[in-house]
Design an enzyme around this catalytic site. Structure first.
Site, PDB file in Angstrom:
ATOM      1  N   ARG A  64      -5.593  -7.645 -20.263  1.00  0.00           N
ATOM      2  CA  ARG A  64      -6.719  -7.645 -21.354  1.00  0.00           C
ATOM      3  C   ARG A  64      -6.471  -6.506 -22.062  1.00  0.00           C
ATOM      4  O   ARG A  64      -6.954  -6.046 -23.349  1.00  0.00           O
ATOM      5  CB  ARG A  64      -8.098  -7.094 -20.430  1.00  0.00           C
ATOM      6  CG  ARG A  64      -7.791  -5.846 -19.679  1.00  0.00           C
ATOM      7  CD  ARG A  64      -9.052  -5.958 -18.946  1.00  0.00           C
ATOM      8  NE  ARG A  64     -10.467  -5.874 -19.430  1.00  0.00           N
ATOM      9  CZ  ARG A  64     -10.578  -4.887 -20.198  1.00  0.00           C
ATOM     10  NH1 ARG A  64      -9.922  -3.790 -20.045  1.00  0.00           N
ATOM     11  NH2 ARG A  64     -11.921  -4.665 -20.752  1.00  0.00           N
ATOM     12  N   PRO A  79       0.930  -1.228   0.094  1.00  0.00           N
ATOM     13  CA  PRO A  79       0.046  -0.071  -0.070  1.00  0.00           C
ATOM     14  C   PRO A  79       0.880   1.146  -0.039  1.00  0.00           C
ATOM     15  O   PRO A  79       0.361   2.235  -0.161  1.00  0.00           O
ATOM     16  CB  PRO A  79      -0.865  -0.057   1.117  1.00  0.00           C
ATOM     17  CG  PRO A  79      -0.222  -1.377   1.865  1.00  0.00           C
ATOM     18  CD  PRO A  79       0.666  -2.122   1.178  1.00  0.00           C
ATOM     19  N   GLU A 123       3.578  -8.811   8.992  1.00  0.00           N
ATOM     20  CA  GLU A 123       3.479  -7.246   9.012  1.00  0.00           C
ATOM     21  C   GLU A 123       4.165  -6.522   8.061  1.00  0.00           C
ATOM     22  O   GLU A 123       4.188  -5.318   7.886  1.00  0.00           O
ATOM     23  CB  GLU A 123       4.119  -6.807  10.576  1.00  0.00           C
ATOM     24  CG  GLU A 123       3.115  -7.612  11.601  1.00  0.00           C
ATOM     25  CD  GLU A 123       1.786  -6.849  11.551  1.00  0.00           C
ATOM     26  OE1 GLU A 123       1.658  -5.718  11.445  1.00  0.00           O
ATOM     27  OE2 GLU A 123       0.798  -7.799  11.394  1.00  0.00           O
TER      28      GLU A 123
HETATM   29  N1  ADE Z   1      -0.787  -5.382  -0.143  1.00  0.00           N
HETATM   30  C1  ADE Z   1      -1.586  -4.935   1.100  1.00  0.00           C
HETATM   31  N2  ADE Z   1      -2.437  -4.097   0.683  1.00  0.00           N
HETATM   32  C2  ADE Z   1      -1.993  -3.528  -0.528  1.00  0.00           C
HETATM   33  C3  ADE Z   1      -2.574  -2.519  -1.512  1.00  0.00           C
HETATM   34  N3  ADE Z   1      -3.509  -1.987  -1.223  1.00  0.00           N
HETATM   35  N4  ADE Z   1      -2.008  -2.299  -2.775  1.00  0.00           N
HETATM   36  C4  ADE Z   1      -0.936  -3.167  -3.007  1.00  0.00           C
HETATM   37  N5  ADE Z   1      -0.470  -4.294  -2.296  1.00  0.00           N
HETATM   38  C5  ADE Z   1      -1.034  -4.529  -1.151  1.00  0.00           C
END
Ligand code: ADE
Length: 250
Positions: free
Chosen positions: A154, A88, A116
């Site tokens: 795609r 993230p 984690e």
């Molecule tokens: N791993 C956990 N959450 C994620 C996300 N939002 N984007 C990419 N990988 C992730």
């Protein structure tokens, strides 16, 4: 385009490679997909892939050595592939990025984290790019990697069967896709717009352009900031404005 997914849940990813358009693309040799179990690269007899964090704290951290070995294995398959860490904290993935990958890259190796986090030295030494699919945290990177593989695949000619299908997609040219209808001609008292039954290709094109603009205006007006309306679009929007004025002044 060759995708390798390094994961602790290879069955999850293998199931994705075994279904639908992605499966068809693999069978036609348009794309290749392989799920690799990171645990296979752990050297101790318990097949450990995680450990407690230095400095204390809750949760476990993925160890660097099995990841390094798994990446080396994947690179032997596709030496030119970029190593992407799903996190993230990465750059936000979007349609533009999907096009860039589909057009400019030969292969991708995805690292899907669990626990984690991942030892910092993996980020700094072994990863080319960090990608996120949105500002929310999932329990692992597998779904994110699959989302990227799906949207990139795609765009690859032949995967969808007809290249026209991905050209009219939402977000191509920063506009949402126009409304679509199929049979029956009337559903719950709602008829299909007459122009779509007319067989007049130019009228249908104009109607779709207008539908795409109206949808973009109502659902994602921010897209007009990234891509200002063209002269043709302005004309259609003005016409729509006039129609709305007539309606409210009735
Ligand atoms: N791993 C956990 N959450 C994620 C996300 N939002 N984007 C990419 N990988 C992730």
């Amino acid at each position: 385009m060759d995708f390798t997914v390094l994961t602790l849940f290879p069955e999850l990813v293998a199931a994705f490679f075994g279904h639908g358009m992605i499966h068809r693309g693999i069978e036609r040799n348009l794309i290749a997909g392989k799920a690799v179990n990171i645990r296979d690269f752990s050297c101790d007899r318990h097949k450990t892939v995680d450990d407690r964090p230095y400095g204390g704290g809750s949760g476990m951290v993925m160890k660097p050595e099995p990841l390094e070995e798994a990446i080396s294995f994947a690179k032997k398959r596709t030496p030119e592939a970029k190593v992407i860490l799903m996190t993230p904290q990465g750059t936000r993935f979007d349609q533009k990025k999907a096009c860039e990958i589909a057009e400019g890259m030969k292969g991708l190796i995805f690292i899907c984290g669990r626990y984690e986090g991942i030892d910092e030295r993996v980020y700094t030494q072994l990863v080319d790019e960090e990608i996120s699919i949105g500002d929310y945290v999932m329990t692992g990177g597998e779904l994110a990697a699959m989302a990227i593989i799906d949207s990139v695949s795609r765009m690859i000619p032949g995967v969808l069967g007809s290249s026209a299908s991905s050209q009219s997609d939402s977000f191509i040219d920063d506009r949402l896709e126009y409304a679509q209808y199929t049979r029956p001609e009337v559903f719950n008292d709602l008829p299909v717009p007459g122009v779509l039954l007319s067989g007049n290709h130019e009228k249908i094109r104009q109607w779709r352009k207008r539908s795409s603009l109206q949808r973009t205006f109502m659902k994602r007006p921010d897209l007009f900031e990234t891509q200002a309306p063209t002269a043709e679009e302005k004309k259609i929007l003005r016409q729509w404005c006039r129609e709305l004025e007539t309606l409210v002044n009735q």
